[in-house]
Design an enzyme around this catalytic site. Structure first.
Site, PDB file in Angstrom:
ATOM      1  N   GLU A 183     -41.934 -41.170  33.563  1.00  0.00           N
ATOM      2  CA  GLU A 183     -40.801 -41.667  32.759  1.00  0.00           C
ATOM      3  C   GLU A 183     -39.475 -40.955  33.052  1.00  0.00           C
ATOM      4  O   GLU A 183     -38.731 -40.573  32.152  1.00  0.00           O
ATOM      5  CB  GLU A 183     -41.154 -41.567  31.265  1.00  0.00           C
ATOM      6  CG  GLU A 183     -42.424 -42.296  30.924  1.00  0.00           C
ATOM      7  CD  GLU A 183     -42.809 -42.220  29.452  1.00  0.00           C
ATOM      8  OE1 GLU A 183     -42.141 -41.520  28.669  1.00  0.00           O
ATOM      9  OE2 GLU A 183     -43.809 -42.867  29.072  1.00  0.00           O
ATOM     10  N   GLU A 304     -51.242 -48.207  31.867  1.00  0.00           N
ATOM     11  CA  GLU A 304     -51.319 -47.997  30.411  1.00  0.00           C
ATOM     12  C   GLU A 304     -51.227 -49.314  29.630  1.00  0.00           C
ATOM     13  O   GLU A 304     -50.628 -49.404  28.577  1.00  0.00           O
ATOM     14  CB  GLU A 304     -50.213 -47.038  29.966  1.00  0.00           C
ATOM     15  CG  GLU A 304     -50.227 -45.719  30.720  1.00  0.00           C
ATOM     16  CD  GLU A 304     -49.221 -44.720  30.211  1.00  0.00           C
ATOM     17  OE1 GLU A 304     -48.653 -44.941  29.130  1.00  0.00           O
ATOM     18  OE2 GLU A 304     -48.980 -43.710  30.908  1.00  0.00           O
TER      19      GLU A 304
HETATM   20  C1  XIL Z   1     -49.240 -41.048  24.187  1.00  0.00           C
HETATM   21  C2  XIL Z   1     -50.607 -40.779  23.542  1.00  0.00           C
HETATM   22  O1  XIL Z   1     -51.374 -41.972  23.565  1.00  0.00           O
HETATM   23  C3  XIL Z   1     -50.384 -40.297  22.117  1.00  0.00           C
HETATM   24  O2  XIL Z   1     -51.642 -39.983  21.515  1.00  0.00           O
HETATM   25  C4  XIL Z   1     -49.503 -39.065  22.142  1.00  0.00           C
HETATM   26  O3  XIL Z   1     -49.260 -38.646  20.830  1.00  0.00           O
HETATM   27  C5  XIL Z   1     -48.170 -39.402  22.827  1.00  0.00           C
HETATM   28  O4  XIL Z   1     -48.418 -39.877  24.164  1.00  0.00           O
HETATM   29  N1  XIL Z   1     -46.591 -43.236  27.913  1.00  0.00           N
HETATM   30  C6  XIL Z   1     -47.377 -42.263  28.449  1.00  0.00           C
HETATM   31  C7  XIL Z   1     -48.498 -41.683  27.669  1.00  0.00           C
HETATM   32  O5  XIL Z   1     -47.262 -41.951  29.651  1.00  0.00           O
HETATM   33  O6  XIL Z   1     -48.780 -40.324  28.015  1.00  0.00           O
HETATM   34  C8  XIL Z   1     -48.233 -41.788  26.186  1.00  0.00           C
HETATM   35  O7  XIL Z   1     -49.434 -41.394  25.532  1.00  0.00           O
HETATM   36  C9  XIL Z   1     -47.853 -43.220  25.823  1.00  0.00           C
HETATM   37  C10 XIL Z   1     -46.601 -43.629  26.547  1.00  0.00           C
END
Ligand code: XIL
Length: 400
Positions: A183, A304
């Protein structure tokens, strides 16, 4: 009450009722627009009960299907663990390889590493013959509480080097792919006068300058030459001004990295989708972006995938709309042969980050994933199964 006061009170009442009326009218219009996304004729019929990983891993393409998991959840919930093993070929630790998370943080202090959660995740995948991803080495979230007061411009490179050498080194040769940087491009950067290159003002950028990305990739390659190295990002899915601007900034970043010889192998498309925005999903826009990435010589991992149903009204349409988003998105994405994996961010509604991050206003259980809270397959499971079964498999060139 004087005549004038009465008149003011009357206007105030009329004005309030009108305002409330227009709010409820607008809400109803939005509700109808969302429900219009539903197509009752779409049954999402699937043939056989074949698991997602077996539908994906078809000869000629060998696509990997998997999910993100938390080590504590699979340790405590045998039914969930069983479904993960049955459906998935590759796993991403949702927490265990981040610098800091609420449960057994990897970096409890500047001098300490706690590998227990990551070791448990690796052991689980090795026991069940699954692949494991690394997520994530450089991110502006999930930094330890001690980071801000400890890491300075003078010592930041040392801390990053120490982290990568320790963490990547411990699992070298055992990780399918690392989300090296996560990101780094800011959404909406054009709208709120962000950097012209779109880079997010993260602690890493402020501490190390723009070269932090290249440095992280080069060091990770040195420590684990076998792992695929990935740049991972989100907010790139829709035919909107903001997403288009971010797609262009991501492409510029990837082109820049490739031009300077940064050892990057793949782009990670997070694909956190919003069912209420599905009207803005245009398959041709997604395919063009994925093709532009593939033309840089990069593989693509959908890392994701989930579909928030936060704005979808309760009712029979809800699961159908979410399922249609999954199928439409994957039907488009899987036409790009550079896509090598599809992972959902979780597998069951019982364990989705969206319960906390995108809760519904009606407080009902969110239903963004493929299995319900009792691990039953939902229409969205059917949708993903259909997309995987129907995906294009390049026919091997036959020498005549
Ligand atoms: C999220 C997790 O799912 C949560 O449990 C945590 O509190 C925050 O991070 N993009 C990403 C992931 O790359 O690492 C994130 O995961 C969601 C958004």
């Amino acid at each position: 009450m004087s005549k004038q006061t009465r008149r003011h009170f009357l206007w105030l009442t009329v004005g309030t009722l009108t305002a409330l009326g227009s709010v409820s009218v607008n809400a109803e219009i939005k509700r109808q627009q969302i429900l219009a996304l539903d197509d009752p004729k779409r049954r999402f019929k699937v043939v056989e009960k074949t698991s997602l990983k077996h539908r994906a891993f078809k000869k000629g393409r060998k696509l990997l299907y998997g999910a993100a998991v938390r080590h504590d959840q699979i340790a405590q919930d045998g039914l969930y663990a069983q479904n993960i093993v049955n459906e998935c070929a590759i796993l991403t630790p949702e927490w265990a390889l981040k610098w800091h998370t609420p449960n057994k943080p990897l970096r409890p202090s500047p001098l300490e590493f706690d590998f227990s959660a990551a070791d448990a995740s690796l052991a689980f995948t090795q026991t069940h013959g699954l692949l494991l991803r690394g997520h994530t080495l450089v991110w502006h979230h999930s930094l330890p509480p001690w980071f801000k007061n400890t890491v300075t411009k003078q010592n930041a490179k040392g801390y990053l080097e120490q982290h990568i050498r320790a963490v990547v080194g411990r699992y070298a040769g055992k990780i399918h792919s690392w989300d090296v940087v996560n990101e780094a491009i800011e959404e909406g950067y054009l709208l709120h006068k962000g950097r012209r290159d779109g880079l997010r003002n993260t602690p890493w950028l402020e501490l190390l300058g723009t070269n932090y990305i290249d440095y992280a990739f080069r060091l990770t390659r040195e420590v684990d030459p076998k792992a695929l190295l990935v740049y991972n990002d989100y907010g790139l899915d829709y035919d909107t001004y903001e997403d288009e601007a971010k797609r262009n900034a991501v492409l510029r970043l990837l082109k820049h990295l490739k031009s300077k010889g940064t050892p990057i192998d793949a782009f990670g498309m997070q694909a956190h989708l919003d069912a209420s925005k599905h009207r803005a999903f245009k398959p041709a826009v997604l395919r063009k972006f994925l093709r532009n990435i593939a033309d840089l010589g990069l593989k693509i991992m959908i890392t994701e995938l989930d579909v928030t149903d936060k704005e979808i009204p309760l009712g029979p349409e809800r699961d159908r709309i979410v399922a249609s988003v999954y199928e439409d998105y994957l039907n488009a994405a899987l036409q790009e042969k550079a896509v090598i994996s599809v992972q959902t961010w979780g597998l069951s509604d019982k364990y989705t980050w969206l319960s906390e991050f995108q809760p519904r206003n009606d407080s009902s259980q969110v239903r963004p994933l493929l299995l319900d809270t009792s691990m039953n397959r939902k229409l969205s499971w059917n949708a993903v199964a259909r997309a995987l079964s129907n995906m294009h498999v390049p026919t091997p060139f036959k020498h005549t």
